[in-house]
Design a protein around this motif. Structure first.
Motif, PDB file in Angstrom:
ATOM      1  N   THR A   3       0.842  -1.187   0.000  1.00 14.12           N
ATOM      2  CA  THR A   3       0.000   0.000   0.000  1.00 14.12           C
ATOM      3  C   THR A   3       0.882   1.243   0.000  1.00 14.12           C
ATOM      4  OG1 THR A   3      -0.072  -0.014   2.400  1.00 14.12           O
ATOM      5  CG2 THR A   3      -1.843  -1.149   1.242  1.00 14.12           C
ATOM      6  N   PRO A   4       0.456   2.322  -0.654  1.00 17.06           N
ATOM      7  CA  PRO A   4       1.263   3.538  -0.650  1.00 17.06           C
ATOM      8  C   PRO A   4       1.309   4.138   0.746  1.00 17.06           C
ATOM      9  CG  PRO A   4      -0.791   3.861  -1.864  1.00 17.06           C
ATOM     10  CD  PRO A   4      -0.716   2.424  -1.492  1.00 17.06           C
ATOM     11  N   THR A   5       2.409   4.791   1.034  1.00 14.45           N
ATOM     12  CA  THR A   5       2.606   5.331   2.376  1.00 14.45           C
ATOM     13  C   THR A   5       1.988   6.711   2.486  1.00 14.45           C
ATOM     14  OG1 THR A   5       4.711   6.239   1.708  1.00 14.45           O
ATOM     15  CG2 THR A   5       4.734   4.069   2.707  1.00 14.45           C
ATOM     16  N   LYS A   6       1.530   7.011   3.672  1.00 13.22           N
ATOM     17  CA  LYS A   6       0.993   8.331   3.966  1.00 13.22           C
ATOM     18  C   LYS A   6       2.051   9.113   4.734  1.00 13.22           C
ATOM     19  CE  LYS A   6      -3.160   7.109   2.583  1.00 13.22           C
ATOM     20  NZ  LYS A   6      -3.795   7.644   1.406  1.00 13.22           N
ATOM     21  N   GLY A   7       2.022  10.396   4.601  1.00 10.42           N
ATOM     22  CA  GLY A   7       2.926  11.220   5.380  1.00 10.42           C
ATOM     23  C   GLY A   7       4.284  11.392   4.727  1.00 10.42           C
ATOM     24  N   PRO A   8       5.276  11.790   5.523  1.00  9.97           N
ATOM     25  CA  PRO A   8       6.596  12.094   4.955  1.00  9.97           C
ATOM     26  C   PRO A   8       7.290  10.849   4.428  1.00  9.97           C
ATOM     27  CG  PRO A   8       6.666  12.202   7.344  1.00  9.97           C
ATOM     28  CD  PRO A   8       5.224  12.022   6.958  1.00  9.97           C
ATOM     29  N   ARG A   9       8.063  11.034   3.374  1.00 13.67           N
ATOM     30  CA  ARG A   9       8.786   9.933   2.758  1.00 13.67           C
ATOM     31  C   ARG A   9      10.217   9.914   3.250  1.00 13.67           C
ATOM     32  NH1 ARG A   9       4.806  11.477  -0.149  1.00 13.67           N
ATOM     33  NH2 ARG A   9       3.592  10.038  -1.392  1.00 13.67           N
ATOM     34  N   LEU A  10      10.916   8.849   2.909  1.00  5.40           N
ATOM     35  CA  LEU A  10      12.275   8.668   3.421  1.00  5.40           C
ATOM     36  C   LEU A  10      13.229   9.734   2.888  1.00  5.40           C
ATOM     37  CD1 LEU A  10      12.687   4.801   3.224  1.00  5.40           C
ATOM     38  CD2 LEU A  10      12.186   6.186   5.216  1.00  5.40           C
TER      39      LEU A  10
END
Length: 174
Positions: A3-10
């Protein structure tokens, strides 16, 4: 598909995050175990397991799909020739994440992500389940009362009838 991540990315942008995860996957397949932050390890796990699933198929299309993520051909060769046969009988769970202490510099939570290359023996799993089941069932059997076999009564027709004295019988006054 993960699933795609929510919030800030790495990395800040989606492209940078993909590059970071691709480099982590390459290092994982090359060294079989890497130390990274817990967040990166948790984000790497679905990608690495998908790539191992492709490697288990072993065909040319799978190899090309893995090459889009892992750019090093020698690492892809290692993945297809060594890692995939080692996990061929495993249905999933090709990686293990173990939390370790925080990093000294910035106190970031660290983790070790490694490939699970131990052979899976389904017989041991069945034996463990059977022993647990017998341990659970044993106390239940001990608690139940044991039924005795029915005792056959002898016929009473031939037995002599004796007059038994009655102690508390009221006396008749005439």
């Amino acid at each position: 598909m993960p699933t795609p991540t929510k919030g800030p990315r790495l990395g800040g942008s989606p492209a940078h995050e993909r590059l970071i995860l691709a480099n982590l996957a390459t290092a994982l397949f090359e060294h079989k175990r890497i130390t990274t932050t817990e967040t990166k390890a948790k984000r790497l796990r679905p990608l690495a397991e998908r790539l191992i699933t492709f490697a288990k198929r072993g065909d040319l299309h799978s190899r090309r799909r893995v090459l889009t993520v892992v750019r090093d051909k020698s690492v892809v060769h290692t993945l297809f020739t060594e890692i995939a046969p080692a996990v061929a009988d495993r249905q999933g769970g090709y990686t293990r994440i173990t939390k370790i202490g925080p990093r000294k510099g910035d106190n970031a939570p660290m983790a070790v992500i490694e490939l699970v290359l131990e052979p899976l023996s389904p017989k041991q799993a069945v034996v463990k389940e059977a022993t647990k089941a017998t341990e659970k069932a044993a106390p239940k059997k001990a608690e139940k009362p044991v039924e005795d076999a029915p005792v056959e009564d002898a016929p009473v027709e031939d037995a002599p009838v004796e007059d038994a004295p009655v102690e508390d019988a009221p006396a008749d006054k005439a």
